[in-house]
Design an enzyme around this catalytic site. Sequence first.
Site, PDB file in Angstrom:
ATOM      1  N   GLY A   1       0.825  -1.207   0.000  1.00 24.70           N
ATOM      2  CA  GLY A   1       0.000   0.000   0.000  1.00 24.70           C
ATOM      3  C   GLY A   1       0.854   1.251   0.000  1.00 24.70           C
ATOM      4  O   GLY A   1       2.091   1.183  -0.052  1.00 24.70           O
ATOM      5  N   PHE A   2       0.196   2.367   0.094  1.00 24.05           N
ATOM      6  CA  PHE A   2       0.880   3.661   0.064  1.00 24.05           C
ATOM      7  C   PHE A   2       1.904   3.772   1.215  1.00 24.05           C
ATOM      8  O   PHE A   2       3.113   3.889   0.972  1.00 24.05           O
ATOM      9  CB  PHE A   2      -0.195   4.759   0.111  1.00 24.05           C
ATOM     10  CG  PHE A   2       0.283   6.099   0.549  1.00 24.05           C
ATOM     11  CD1 PHE A   2       1.367   6.713  -0.077  1.00 24.05           C
ATOM     12  CD2 PHE A   2      -0.369   6.769   1.583  1.00 24.05           C
ATOM     13  CE1 PHE A   2       1.792   7.972   0.334  1.00 24.05           C
ATOM     14  CE2 PHE A   2       0.056   8.016   1.992  1.00 24.05           C
ATOM     15  CZ  PHE A   2       1.140   8.618   1.376  1.00 24.05           C
ATOM     16  N   ILE A   3       1.452   3.660   2.450  1.00 24.41           N
ATOM     17  CA  ILE A   3       2.389   3.807   3.575  1.00 24.41           C
ATOM     18  C   ILE A   3       3.255   2.558   3.718  1.00 24.41           C
ATOM     19  O   ILE A   3       4.461   2.637   3.945  1.00 24.41           O
ATOM     20  CB  ILE A   3       1.631   4.106   4.889  1.00 24.41           C
ATOM     21  CG1 ILE A   3       0.803   5.386   4.741  1.00 24.41           C
ATOM     22  CG2 ILE A   3       2.614   4.250   6.063  1.00 24.41           C
ATOM     23  CD1 ILE A   3      -0.073   5.719   5.941  1.00 24.41           C
TER      24      ILE A   3
ATOM     25  N   LEU B   1      -0.743  -2.252   8.901  1.00 29.46           N
ATOM     26  CA  LEU B   1      -1.281  -1.142   8.109  1.00 29.46           C
ATOM     27  C   LEU B   1      -2.449  -1.569   7.229  1.00 29.46           C
ATOM     28  O   LEU B   1      -3.167  -0.727   6.699  1.00 29.46           O
ATOM     29  CB  LEU B   1      -0.179  -0.575   7.197  1.00 29.46           C
ATOM     30  CG  LEU B   1       0.954   0.160   7.908  1.00 29.46           C
ATOM     31  CD1 LEU B   1       2.241   0.036   7.117  1.00 29.46           C
ATOM     32  CD2 LEU B   1       0.599   1.612   8.122  1.00 29.46           C
TER      33      LEU B   1
ATOM     34  N   GLY C   1      -3.779  -1.705  -2.434  1.00 30.70           N
ATOM     35  CA  GLY C   1      -2.330  -1.610  -2.683  1.00 30.70           C
ATOM     36  C   GLY C   1      -2.047  -2.014  -4.123  1.00 30.70           C
ATOM     37  O   GLY C   1      -2.949  -2.422  -4.855  1.00 30.70           O
TER      38      GLY C   1
ATOM     39  N   THR D   1     -13.117  -5.883   7.071  1.00 29.56           N
ATOM     40  CA  THR D   1     -11.663  -5.860   6.849  1.00 29.56           C
ATOM     41  C   THR D   1     -10.952  -5.333   8.088  1.00 29.56           C
ATOM     42  O   THR D   1      -9.951  -5.897   8.540  1.00 29.56           O
ATOM     43  CB  THR D   1     -11.308  -4.938   5.652  1.00 29.56           C
ATOM     44  OG1 THR D   1     -12.039  -5.374   4.535  1.00 29.56           O
ATOM     45  CG2 THR D   1      -9.831  -4.950   5.342  1.00 29.56           C
TER      46      THR D   1
ATOM     47  N   TYR E   1     -16.089   3.702   9.718  1.00 23.80           N
ATOM     48  CA  TYR E   1     -14.635   3.627   9.671  1.00 23.80           C
ATOM     49  C   TYR E   1     -14.045   3.952  11.045  1.00 23.80           C
ATOM     50  O   TYR E   1     -13.248   3.190  11.597  1.00 23.80           O
ATOM     51  CB  TYR E   1     -14.107   4.585   8.598  1.00 23.80           C
ATOM     52  CG  TYR E   1     -12.613   4.603   8.459  1.00 23.80           C
ATOM     53  CD1 TYR E   1     -11.894   3.418   8.317  1.00 23.80           C
ATOM     54  CD2 TYR E   1     -11.900   5.798   8.459  1.00 23.80           C
ATOM     55  CE1 TYR E   1     -10.517   3.429   8.189  1.00 23.80           C
ATOM     56  CE2 TYR E   1     -10.530   5.820   8.326  1.00 23.80           C
ATOM     57  CZ  TYR E   1      -9.838   4.632   8.193  1.00 23.80           C
ATOM     58  OH  TYR E   1      -8.480   4.646   8.065  1.00 23.80           O
TER      59      TYR E   1
ATOM     60  N   ASN F   1      -3.216  -8.024  -0.026  1.00 26.79           N
ATOM     61  CA  ASN F   1      -4.121  -8.701  -0.977  1.00 26.79           C
ATOM     62  C   ASN F   1      -4.348  -7.846  -2.227  1.00 26.79           C
ATOM     63  O   ASN F   1      -5.187  -8.176  -3.064  1.00 26.79           O
ATOM     64  CB  ASN F   1      -5.458  -9.054  -0.312  1.00 26.79           C
ATOM     65  CG  ASN F   1      -6.250  -7.824   0.079  1.00 26.79           C
ATOM     66  OD1 ASN F   1      -5.791  -6.702  -0.123  1.00 26.79           O
ATOM     67  ND2 ASN F   1      -7.428  -8.030   0.623  1.00 26.79           N
TER      68      ASN F   1
ATOM     69  N   ALA G   1      -1.491   0.878  12.986  1.00 25.61           N
ATOM     70  CA  ALA G   1      -1.825   2.177  12.384  1.00 25.61           C
ATOM     71  C   ALA G   1      -3.309   2.424  12.564  1.00 25.61           C
ATOM     72  O   ALA G   1      -4.141   1.749  11.966  1.00 25.61           O
ATOM     73  CB  ALA G   1      -1.450   2.177  10.905  1.00 25.61           C
TER      74      ALA G   1
END
Length: 342
Positions: free
Chosen positions: A20-22, A86, A46, A105, A159, A42, A127
Amino acid sequence: MVSPQLFSQPKTYLITGGAGFIGSHISETLIEQGYRVLAIDNLSTGSLENIRHLLNHPNFHFAYASITDEVVLDRLMSEADVAIHLAAAVGVQLIVEKPVHTIETNVMGMESVLQAAIRYRVKTVIASTSEVYGKGNKVPFVEDDDVVLGPTCRSRWAYAASKMVDEFLALAYYREKGLPVVIARLFNTVGPRQTGQYGMVIPRFVQQALKGDNLSVYGDGRQSRCFVHVVDAVRALLKLAECSEAIGEVFNVGSTEEISILELAQKVIDLTARTAKENESCIDFVPYGKAYAPGFEDMQRRVPDNTKIQQYIDWQPSKSLEEILQDVIDSFTKSKSNQFKI
Ligand code: UDP
């Protein structure tokens, strides 16, 4: 820095959401510092592109799997010294469109990571997000502030609620079972490789401006945010992972440089005009109901109090908003994110 490899098998980090990004930035930093990285992703949000430059590195191992795949996760955790969790459903747009996916998730993923971590007593950095402060209007936000969330009929709050459950669960594993955990509440983290696909405002504005499209400011644009560069967030996560006093604690990780979304849009137009020589983009005000869903509630301000993280690990962001924006603009114009050398 002396490579840890000179002395023994390098310390091994498990990064969930490693593509993923981070996650990809953390993996890259750790590999550069000589550590071994086991990344699991998965590829739902990402991307292999984020880690393509790491795939052939002998210290980098990638598992294309969900964190709810117990067998794969168990094997990776058994080899890890530290886990950084993360993997999550992120982005307000995704959350509004797919609330079941978000809740499952985040909650099931956290549960399976903690269950695997406790088997091998692996220190786990989690995170979390500034979303858990909900609609609180006492700024700046301090880690032990009370929390006000919107009602369950507004899926946006799913969220925040799911990440709060994650925090409760992780702290319960610490208190009841002695698992060393650290919780980092990340505030609007941005930088190269973040996509605007799931609603993140900076990559969206930059891409719109570079195409000469109008910038979509939701609401009246008076809502504000503080943006932190991903390299600063990565530095914070890795320092927290090393800090034994941080175990069992929650930390804000964010910048305190606040800007309204309308001012941000104007700044992006000005900065991209420098790059693109000319920029005909204007600003479109988009009602929240149209951008997300009818009745959508936004957070007006979101500013971290960084006193605690400064005390524990002497951390503060090094990059200004202008540097962050320039970096994101460069990454879109020069595909810089794929040019990192290891
Ligand atoms: N936003 C916007 N235009 C966009 C995307 C987002 O005006 O195209 C606004 C959004 O409503 C919020 C802020 O920008 O007020 C930050 O949004 P983002 O999704 O990046 O993160 P959030 O702070 O909502 O988690």
